[in-house]
Design an enzyme around this catalytic site. Structure first.
Site, PDB file in Angstrom:
ATOM      1  CG  PHE A   1      -2.010   0.971   1.210  1.00  0.00           C
ATOM      2  CD1 PHE A   1      -3.199   0.688   0.571  1.00  0.00           C
ATOM      3  CD2 PHE A   1      -1.858   2.196   1.825  1.00  0.00           C
ATOM      4  CE1 PHE A   1      -4.231   1.607   0.555  1.00  0.00           C
ATOM      5  CE2 PHE A   1      -2.881   3.131   1.808  1.00  0.00           C
ATOM      6  CZ  PHE A   1      -4.078   2.834   1.177  1.00  0.00           C
TER       7      PHE A   1
ATOM      8  CG  ASP B   1      -0.274  -2.481   7.225  1.00  0.00           C
ATOM      9  OD1 ASP B   1      -1.403  -2.850   7.615  1.00  0.00           O
ATOM     10  OD2 ASP B   1      -0.071  -1.372   6.708  1.00  0.00           O
TER      11      ASP B   1
ATOM     12  CE1 TYR C   1      -9.593   2.792   6.313  1.00  0.00           C
ATOM     13  CE2 TYR C   1      -8.764   3.960   8.238  1.00  0.00           C
ATOM     14  CZ  TYR C   1      -8.593   3.528   6.934  1.00  0.00           C
ATOM     15  OH  TYR C   1      -7.445   3.830   6.264  1.00  0.00           O
TER      16      TYR C   1
ATOM     17  NE  ARG D   1      -9.888  -2.876  -3.087  1.00  0.00           N
ATOM     18  CZ  ARG D   1      -9.400  -2.212  -2.057  1.00  0.00           C
ATOM     19  NH1 ARG D   1      -8.268  -2.570  -1.495  1.00  0.00           N
ATOM     20  NH2 ARG D   1     -10.033  -1.150  -1.572  1.00  0.00           N
TER      21      ARG D   1
END
Ligand SMILES: *Cc1c(COP(=O)(O)O)cnc(C)c1O
Length: 423
Positions: A129, A198, A223, A382
């Site tokens: 990311f 991560d 989230y 996705r």
């Protein structure tokens, strides 16, 4: 051959089915984007209302003690610890994933600088990311290190005596590919490196054993699969063998050993508490706690292992239905077809039209998302599957909508080809 009725039968037999009742799912929406923003839990509005009107509105500053506001980072951290194979007292909720990555990378960097100063490479994956890579760049700049980026299958060969820290995202945000955390941690340790994981696409999605894998540091976000709401605070874990070794670089007052002595000099709190920086965002943390509680509600039903089993069934069903019912429309499954190497999402690619197909699906109430590729990586469509609220029949219906969008060619309409700011 799978049928819609067979999917309905699977849902009737699903022991996790009652958990769907914990969520506020909008009528007419098939939500396959819980990997980006989890759904609103039913308990959250009332809890936020209580925090705002009673704890803040009526009780004001007394609530730091009386409502336990000051304990929120540790209390919610302890709940998350149960989902990631960490012990009580080892996780705190604070800041964002980006900020927490900076803290742990600098802490790991300081440890290695003292212990093995010749090691000056931070290794990660090219398709990690972007924020992880940007933060790693600034850590390397601060430490005078080099950031090395490789493909997933080149990681093991890159574990050498130059390596200080290996930083990986357990489940890749684009491809959904999941690393073998045990194996890579063991290999990196054998090579003398520290490992930062991560868990943004893992926490609440796949079983994680931070102690079982003997990891060094971990961060993750609130989230996505933890359903904490937009911009929910993130979490950070440090193995107890390192937690007291170094103070993290953002030495804020709430990570001080005695913040309310208002001493002019910083002395870090013991353990993970020093990874808190400033005042916790109380309203967001209260919402995050409701979200984490939805995942913990699965504990009596088999917990993360049961969620994982259902997640594999859903992703497998989706991939298989795309390959059969959408055959001939140019779609390919990018995510690993082997379940053990796949997180809780499935990504598809198509030579052209990826963005517009996702937009056309959204117009039909099927919400996934689109991530643009570049010269080396394809555009992807996705789809995330949150086993807490996603049903087998939702998978069937989503694939049927996808088939119709492709068969009718409606994705080619101009309104589906205009780009929005957030994809
Ligand atoms: C979602 C995600 C982030 C988000 O970081 P923020 O600081 O919350 O914006 C970081 N890393 C990965 C791998 C993610 O999937």
């Amino acid at each position: 051959m799978t049928t819609r009725d067979a999917c309905l039968a699977l849902d009737r037999a699903d022991p996790l089915a009652p958990l769907r009742e914990l969520f506020e799912l909008p009528e007419g929406t098939l939500y396959l984007d819980g990997n980006s923003l989890g759904v609103l839990p039913r308990a959250t509005p009332a809890r936020v209302h209580q925090v705002v009107l009673q704890e803040w509105g009526r009780d004001l500053i007394k609530s730091w003690n009386s409502a336990g506001w000051i304990d929120l980072p540790a209390r919610v951290g302890d709940k998350i610890a149960r989902l990631i194979g960490a012990a009580q007292g080892e996780v705190v909720v604070a800041d964002s994933t980006s900020v927490n990555l900076y803290k742990v990378l600098m802490a790991a960097g300081r440890l290695q600088r003292d212990r093995a100063p010749a090691r000056r490479v931070l290794l990660s994956e090219r398709s990690n990311f972007p924020t992880d890579l940007y933060i790693a760049e600034s850590v390397c700049e601060a430490l005078g290190w080099t950031l090395a980026l490789v493909e997933p299958d080149e990681i093991e060969a890159s574990l050498d005596d130059q390596l200080a820290v290996l930083m990986l995202t357990h489940v890749n945000y684009r491809s959904g590919r999941m690393h073998d955390m045990d194996r890579l941690t063991r290999r990196a340790h054998a090579a003398g490196a520290l490992v930062v994981w991560d868990l943004c696409h893992s926490a609440g999605a796949v079983p994680v054993g931070l102690h079982a894998s003997d990891a060094d540091y971990a961060v993750g976000c609130g989230y996505k699969y933890l359903n904490g709401g937009p911009g929910a605070p993130a979490f950070v874990w440090v193995h107890p063998r390192h937690a007291d070794r170094f103070s993290q670089p953002l030495s804020g007052w709430l990570g001080h050993v005695a913040p309310f002595e208002f001493n002019p000099h910083y002395r870090p709190a013991a353990g993970i508490a020093r990874y808190v920086c400033g005042t916790p965002p109380v309203i967001s943390m209260a919402a995050l706690e409701c979200g984490v509680d939805t995942v913990l509600a699965a504990e009596p039903l088999g917990g993360m292992a049961a969620l994982r089993e259902k997640s594999i069934a859903l992703t497998e069903l989706f991939a298989q239905l795309v390959e059969t019912r959408c055959a001939g429309h140019g779609l390919a499954v990018v995510s690993p077809r082997e379940a053990a190497q796949r997180g809780s999402q499935v990504c598809l690619t198509r030579g052209e039209g990826g963005y517009a197909i996702v937009q056309a699906l959204i117009a039909r109430g099927v919400i996934g998302d689109f991530r643009a590729g570049d010269a080396e990586t394809p555009d992807i469509l996705r789809f995330g599957f949150t086993p807490l609220y996603c049903r087998h029949v939702d998978v069937w219906d989503a694939v049927e909508q996808l088939r119709e969008v492709l068969a009718s060619g409606e994705w080619q309409r101009p309104e589906f080809n205009r780009r929005h700011a957030v994809t």
